[in-house]
Design an enzyme around this catalytic site. Structure first.
Site, PDB file in Angstrom:
ATOM      1  N   HIS A 198     -33.289  -6.273  52.938  1.00 16.05           N
ATOM      2  CA  HIS A 198     -33.179  -5.175  53.908  1.00 16.05           C
ATOM      3  C   HIS A 198     -33.186  -3.844  53.177  1.00 16.05           C
ATOM      4  O   HIS A 198     -32.280  -3.575  52.386  1.00 16.05           O
ATOM      5  CB  HIS A 198     -31.888  -5.305  54.728  1.00 16.05           C
ATOM      6  N   HIS A 251     -19.920  -9.592  51.066  1.00 15.89           N
ATOM      7  CA  HIS A 251     -20.801 -10.019  52.160  1.00 15.89           C
ATOM      8  C   HIS A 251     -22.262 -10.077  51.722  1.00 15.89           C
ATOM      9  O   HIS A 251     -23.043 -10.855  52.219  1.00 15.89           O
ATOM     10  CB  HIS A 251     -20.688  -9.068  53.353  1.00 15.89           C
ATOM     11  N   THR A 305     -26.782  -5.984  61.592  1.00 18.96           N
ATOM     12  CA  THR A 305     -26.547  -7.427  61.711  1.00 18.96           C
ATOM     13  C   THR A 305     -25.163  -7.818  61.183  1.00 18.96           C
ATOM     14  O   THR A 305     -24.864  -8.998  61.038  1.00 18.96           O
ATOM     15  CB  THR A 305     -27.622  -8.234  60.954  1.00 18.96           C
ATOM     16  N   HIS A 344     -30.292  -4.445  50.268  1.00 17.13           N
ATOM     17  CA  HIS A 344     -29.394  -5.581  50.054  1.00 17.13           C
ATOM     18  C   HIS A 344     -30.076  -6.859  50.525  1.00 17.13           C
ATOM     19  O   HIS A 344     -31.194  -6.807  51.059  1.00 17.13           O
ATOM     20  CB  HIS A 344     -28.070  -5.344  50.799  1.00 17.13           C
ATOM     21  N   HIS A 400     -30.029 -11.113  52.142  1.00 11.46           N
ATOM     22  CA  HIS A 400     -29.436 -12.177  52.952  1.00 11.46           C
ATOM     23  C   HIS A 400     -30.076 -13.505  52.554  1.00 11.46           C
ATOM     24  O   HIS A 400     -31.290 -13.568  52.337  1.00 11.46           O
ATOM     25  CB  HIS A 400     -29.681 -11.937  54.443  1.00 11.46           C
TER      26      HIS A 400
HETATM   27 ZN   LIG Z   1     -28.818  -6.700  56.090  1.00 11.87          ZN
END
Ligand SMILES: [Zn+2]
Length: 257
Positions: free
Chosen positions: A138, A94, A207, A119, A121
């Site tokens: 994040h 992910h 999220t 991490h 996005h």
């Molecule tokens: Zn995140």
């Protein structure tokens, strides 16, 4: 024949067994359930994929949001005291997550949080007036009482300084679910932050499933410039992994001034 007490006792035990079974089932209900960012397992379906993820569908204080309309307010400065290094990195299917050794803290007013992991996005999850940044970092912190505080940093292509982003670039794993040590690369989280630490504050959620609420969000308003190649590589490895923005439902995000 049962006495009244015997019947009551039997019923209680029975109810206890049912309750225990229900709790165990609930805990296991989301194990192994696949979620993604597109199609039938995408964000609009997360809430119905597994019972413990219901908040993803019917939560009222969800993340991310558009922070464009944040109101100016007197907020405490964020004080970063990052003294430890990323220890391991994993591509969990992910995102790409770096787990950080203990020893790094964030102070926001009287609250103190420990940095746990960071991490990425692509594109960014938080928007400003409808506009995403190419990527978002994040930095996930946890307080002693379990409260999560996430610092979000928009990443844009440009000039960069320090060796951290070059180290990061070399440490991004393409193979999923394999944990790699990164201590030797000495990734310094402080290098990941912009010079100005102005931010937008609001209360939201994770999220990703289970979309747990009660998360403190600090979205830094100045982006960080990173090597364009790093953004391309992140995007290529992770694909699009941004949850769409969620309704404010009466929340007012606040902007430090
Ligand atoms: Zn995140």
């Amino acid at each position: 024949m049962f006495s009244d007490t015997g019947v009551t006792m039997g019923r209680r035990i029975w109810i206890g067994v049912v309750l225990w079974f229900w709790v165990v089932c609930l805990a296991q209900a989301s194990e192994g359930v696949h979620w993604s960012y597109v199609g039938e397992t995408g964000p609009e379906h997360w809430g119905s994929l597994a019972e413990p993820w219901a908040l993803c569908g019917d939560g009222t204080r969800q993340s991310p949001i558009d922070v464009g309309a944040a109101l100016p307010a007197r907020l405490p400065p964020l004080e970063f005291d990052y003294r430890s290094w990323a220890e391991t990195v994993v591509n969990n299917g992910h995102t790409i997550r770096f787990d950080v050794a203990p020893g790094s803290t964030l102070h926001a007013g009287v609250n103190r949080y420990r940095l746990v992991q960071f991490h990425f996005h692509t594109p960014s999850e938080h928007l400003r007036w409808g506009m995403p940044a190419p990527a978002e970092l994040h930095l996930v912190h946890r307080a002693d009482d379990g409260t999560l505080a996430v610092v979000a940093v928009w990443l844009v292509p440009g000039r960069w300084s320090g060796s951290t982003f070059s180290s990061l670039w070399g440490a991004l794993p393409t193979l999923e679910h394999q944990r790699y040590p990164v201590r030797a690369l000495r990734i310094d989280p402080e290098d990941l932050l912009p010079a100005r630490r102005d931010y937008v504050y609001y209360r939201g959620s994770l999220t990703t499933p289970p979309c747990t609420e009660g998360v403190e969000w600090f979205v830094l308003t100045e982006p960080v410039e990173v090597p364009p190649g790093l953004l391309h590589r992140l995007g290529r490895i992770m694909g699009a992994n941004a949850r769409p923005v969620q309704p404010l439902n009466g929340r007012t995000p606040l902007r430090s001034r």
